[in-house]
Design an enzyme around this catalytic site. Sequence first.
Site, PDB file in Angstrom:
ATOM      1  N   PRO A 119       0.841  -1.205   0.000  1.00 22.82           N
ATOM      2  CA  PRO A 119       0.000   0.000   0.000  1.00 22.82           C
ATOM      3  C   PRO A 119       0.876   1.255   0.000  1.00 22.82           C
ATOM      4  CG  PRO A 119      -0.594  -1.496   1.799  1.00 22.82           C
ATOM      5  CD  PRO A 119       0.667  -2.008   1.205  1.00 22.82           C
ATOM      6  N   GLU A 120       0.595   2.179  -0.902  1.00 25.71           N
ATOM      7  CA  GLU A 120       1.331   3.437  -0.937  1.00 25.71           C
ATOM      8  C   GLU A 120       0.447   4.555  -0.383  1.00 25.71           C
ATOM      9  OE1 GLU A 120       4.059   4.593  -3.716  1.00 25.71           O
ATOM     10  OE2 GLU A 120       4.358   2.646  -4.669  1.00 25.71           O
ATOM     11  N   HIS A 142      -5.153 -14.915   9.152  1.00 20.24           N
ATOM     12  CA  HIS A 142      -4.224 -13.811   9.401  1.00 20.24           C
ATOM     13  C   HIS A 142      -4.906 -12.541   9.915  1.00 20.24           C
ATOM     14  CE1 HIS A 142      -1.111 -16.295   7.734  1.00 20.24           C
ATOM     15  NE2 HIS A 142      -1.828 -16.482   6.647  1.00 20.24           N
ATOM     16  N   ARG A 182       1.918 -11.314   6.217  1.00 18.15           N
ATOM     17  CA  ARG A 182       3.378 -11.249   6.380  1.00 18.15           C
ATOM     18  C   ARG A 182       3.791 -10.559   7.675  1.00 18.15           C
ATOM     19  NH1 ARG A 182       5.588  -9.359   0.619  1.00 18.15           N
ATOM     20  NH2 ARG A 182       7.593  -9.913   1.532  1.00 18.15           N
ATOM     21  N   ARG A 218      23.025  16.179  -1.744  1.00 21.26           N
ATOM     22  CA  ARG A 218      23.052  14.723  -1.923  1.00 21.26           C
ATOM     23  C   ARG A 218      23.424  14.360  -3.353  1.00 21.26           C
ATOM     24  NH1 ARG A 218      19.600  12.287   2.568  1.00 21.26           N
ATOM     25  NH2 ARG A 218      18.720  14.128   3.568  1.00 21.26           N
TER      26      ARG A 218
END
Length: 280
Positions: A2-3, A93, A112, A155
């Site tokens: 999921p973003e 789960h 997971r 950077r």
Amino acid sequence: MPELPEVETVKRGLEKVLLNKKIENIKVRRRDLRVQVPVNLESDAVGAVIQSLGRRAKYLLINLSNNKTIIWHLGMSGRIGIHSEKPVELLKHDHVILETDDGISIVYNDARRFGLVDICDSEKLASLKYFSAMGEEPLEDSYDAKKLLSHLKDRKVPIKLGLLNQEIIAGLGNIYVCEALYRSGISPLKACNEISLKEAEKLVIEIKEVLREAIEAGGSTLKDHKRPDGEIGYFQNSHKVYGKEGQRCPNCTCDISKTGGIKRITQGGRSTFYCEKLQK
Ligand SMILES: [Zn+2]
């Protein structure tokens, strides 16, 4: 995984059923998620009223009437289901179940177990380990190119990796970084400190736009991520480069038998999709 747009979609889905509801019960069936579910979660949350829902990067925040906030992260494969039937038939789960006083059950399923459910005093939220070093939210109105550039100028890593760094900008994942760079015409290989103000301006516009479009579309659904109301989102169909190796880039007229179409390379162990011709 999921973003940001998916988490925002989950947040909006949960708002519809949780706002102003009292938490009547919490069941924790497994505590050993990515971070151990604290043993005080139940005693701190049960009896409180849900006053608002928020989001910080990919973390869901549930703000309670007793000045506590529940912090919820979906990890790699976590899903939140909304159930009105009683009793809820729990699956293997389903690790955390939150029940409201009007009979709604929120069920957290995470095969997971890379997600987390935590609780803290609301006033201590910003200093919590998850958020203390986190960059700014790109969808805030105040977020602009100067803020982005201030984190990029020293950077030397490629901009693709810079944008994935949560200390530089919060909540961007692989898909939306690829898409935003494509729309901005910026090569994922360009060093952070070589990004000009003009490029940063374009990038910020496209980051906001690609996130807004995804939220509007209900979040994309890679793998098994579903919206809380059970419907599958559809933004993935409008990805322009992500997952499209070898295909014709939508803005190019080049002969893909010669150019090979959209390129896939690996950066920081993850796939980058881009157009060599349009992204410089
Ligand atoms: Zn192209």
